[in-house]
Each structure stands twice: as C-alpha cells, then as structure tokens.
Write a protein that holds these residues in place. Sequence first.
Motif, PDB file in Angstrom:
ATOM      1  N   LEU A   1       0.778  -1.173  -0.025  1.00  0.00           N
ATOM      2  CA  LEU A   1       0.048   0.051  -0.109  1.00  0.00           C
ATOM      3  C   LEU A   1       1.009   1.185  -0.069  1.00  0.00           C
ATOM      4  O   LEU A   1       0.766   2.100  -0.472  1.00  0.00           O
ATOM      5  N   GLN A   2       1.693   1.317   0.811  1.00  0.00           N
ATOM      6  CA  GLN A   2       2.876   2.430   0.829  1.00  0.00           C
ATOM      7  C   GLN A   2       3.618   2.610  -0.631  1.00  0.00           C
ATOM      8  O   GLN A   2       3.750   3.668  -0.733  1.00  0.00           O
TER       9      GLN A   2
ATOM     10  N   GLN B   1       5.644   6.670   6.364  1.00  0.00           N
ATOM     11  CA  GLN B   1       4.715   6.035   7.172  1.00  0.00           C
ATOM     12  C   GLN B   1       5.367   4.876   7.971  1.00  0.00           C
ATOM     13  O   GLN B   1       6.303   4.445   7.352  1.00  0.00           O
TER      14      GLN B   1
ATOM     15  N   GLN C   1       1.111   4.414  -2.971  1.00  0.00           N
ATOM     16  CA  GLN C   1       0.945   5.466  -2.687  1.00  0.00           C
ATOM     17  C   GLN C   1       1.989   6.526  -3.049  1.00  0.00           C
ATOM     18  O   GLN C   1       1.936   7.686  -3.423  1.00  0.00           O
ATOM     19  N   SER C   2       3.172   5.948  -3.279  1.00  0.00           N
ATOM     20  CA  SER C   2       4.554   6.742  -3.477  1.00  0.00           C
ATOM     21  C   SER C   2       4.693   6.723  -4.988  1.00  0.00           C
ATOM     22  O   SER C   2       5.599   7.279  -5.413  1.00  0.00           O
TER      23      SER C   2
ATOM     24  N   LYS D   1       3.505  15.252   1.737  1.00  0.00           N
ATOM     25  CA  LYS D   1       3.502  13.947   2.342  1.00  0.00           C
ATOM     26  C   LYS D   1       4.680  13.461   3.308  1.00  0.00           C
ATOM     27  O   LYS D   1       5.523  13.959   2.982  1.00  0.00           O
TER      28      LYS D   1
END
Length: 399
Positions: free
Chosen positions: A258-259, A397, A262-263, A394
């Motif tokens: 997921l990370q 995480q 997103q990146s 941003k």
Amino acid sequence: MPAYLKQGQQQLPGSMGWDVFFSQASFPVTALDNNTSLGLADQAAYLRDTDLKKIEVSRIVRKTSEKQSRWVIENSVNSWRMHFGEQSGGERAGLFLGLGTVDCDDDGAQISFRGDYNQLAREGLSQIKPLSGLTLLNSTTASHIAERLQITGANGVYSPHADAGGNAFAEAYFNLTENRCDVALVSGGSQKITPWYFLAYQSDLSGVSAQAWCPAEAVATVLLSQSPQSAEGVLLSVHRGFSANFQPSDYLLDQIALQLAQSRDGTSAEKPMQIIHVGLPEQAQKMVAPLSRFFPGAHQLLLDTVIGTTGPAGAAIGVNLALEILKRHEMLSSNQAQSNLDLELVDAPVLNAPDCVPLNCQHVLVACYGLQGQQVFLLIGGTSTANALVGDGKGAQHG
C-alpha cells in the motif's frame, strides 16, 4: 514527516567497493579451521583494523577501544564529516547503532578448542585482563562517537543479530518522524570473526550448513534527516514483524504494498521494485516466494551471498546499496550513456553472486532478518520520490 537519507561510508571485506554488486567482482575469503570456527563455517572474510588517528580522537580512546568498536567509531565520524564537516551534533542529533557482541581476542592469542564449549569459555574468561570487559561494552562505542561528534540527543544500541541493524534504522526513523531529533546517524558494525563469535551464536547456527554461509566483517553508516537538502533518497516506511518459520504475515506485506502504491507516480508504476535481503542465505531464500507473490516482477538480491554474512552491519550496507542503485537508475533515466557507467542489466528474478544488480527501479525494499525470526522491512525511494514528497507535503509511514 519524511525521513530523508544521505549515504554514509561503508567498509567491506578486502576493501571491496560497489563493483562487487555491479560487476563480476568477488570478495576475498580465508579458509577456517575448527579451532577458529568450532566447525560452524568453512571460510570467513576479514576487515582491516584501524588506529583511529585520522579522526583525531583522544589517545585513551585509541588505546582502550576494541577492534570492532574502532571500525564503527571511524566509519561513523567519517560519514558525519562527509555531510556536516566539523559541525557539532548537539541535542537535536541522534545516534543509533546495530552492533555485534564483543570479546577479548584483540591480542590474537586464540584459545585451542577441544570439543568442550564450557572449557573454551572458562579458558577464555581466565585470560581476560581485570576490568577489561568494561571497555568492551557496546555502550562505550556509542559514548566515544557521541563525544567526538558532540551528539547529545536520542540514542540507542541494538544487538546482536542481523535485525539489530534494521532495528537501529527503525528507532532512528521513529525518533525523527516524531520530532525528537532533526538528524540521526545510524551505523552498523559486524562482530569480528574469532572463536568467541561462533561460541556466541553456536545454538542459533547449529542447523546451518558450514558450506551455506560465510561470516564477514564489515561496517557502514547512513544519515537520516528531517531536511530534504542534499537528500539522496527517502525512507518511506518501516515495518517490523516476527515469524518462527520465516514467512512474513500477509497483513505486513499488504501495508508495504500500500505504501509503495501511494508513493508511485504514473511513470514509475510499471517499474519493478528491487528487494535486498539481509540475513543468512538459507533464511533469506525462504522469503523470496512470499515477497514475489506480493511484488510481482521484483528483482531480489540475497546480500549475504555477495559479501558474506555481516550481521548488524548488513542493514546499513543494504540501505547504502539501495541509495546507490536508485542514484544510478536516475542517472540512466537522465539519458546518460549506459556504457559510461560500466554496468550490466539482468532479468534474473533472484540474484546471487556473481550476477549483477539491475537498475530499472525507483523503489528498493531492504528486508532484514534475525536468527530467531525477527524481521525489519525498510521501503526506500530515490531523489525523485523525495522531491515529490517535498512538493505535496506527504510524510513517511510506519507499521
């Protein structure tokens, strides 16, 4: 809040450089006998000693520090100087170290092993100079570095397995993103290869084939910062887990995926990710299939097959290598001639020495494994990802 990365220095066995990863170079090894390895390994790779004179530490530090401590002190100070010169660290600078356990074999007088581990321990302890153990504590390594660089902020020392280096990165990252420090120096140092090394890990290594791994001495340092100035990459996320059978949880890998999604921007979505495994080859190999399932097409490199098993130094070496891969990828993306880089691209999904590291990626996952199932995953992006984070505000995480 992003955790921006700057490459530090690394010292690999036999003064190896990045060529060992990007060409057909191999690292030098020395055959071991049972008096040294207790029958647990057939060969090892060694690192030269240093006298610390070039970094201008006090005479008492040079005289009392132990060899594997001297490696980390010199490497840390030189890495700090690369980016900050003689600027003092202060209370907003942190220090986080992953280190091997220590011993007293600096004099080179090895104890004869006659098959009795208790006898080996008794003889060794009887030969230690009074109070010398106080100079061998891992905390003294941190103290000497902190004193030389005037780092007075958050700090921690982690031992003794391969994930110790990964945990040093995790704690530095958490302290940075929670605003406990502005910059963090993270360094990892291997345990020097002596009979005590094998005695310390005898129970953990008893099921590992002596031919399947090569213990190696090494040291490396990386700098983390809140400031994007001169950043060479960004630590996007940190994930820690545990698995008795070396199979990561689907939830943990879902969080990493997921990370990663997103990146990514539109131009990098189709590029495969590079995965660098840090840990004993037999253990790292078990992680290849589950990571392939979550990250199709990812190139996977077993670090310990290329430079030997460096223990707590492996995470910092892996992060520096990740930054080097991403830097060279971006150089290629800037239309620089590939022939000028003297590199070779390969399509093999799992890389072992002497294969070459591919460069067609914009993200690298450094996966660190402890001997007893500990896992630390570090997801790293290059300068383009770091610049994008600066632009949209941003942060990184963790999980």
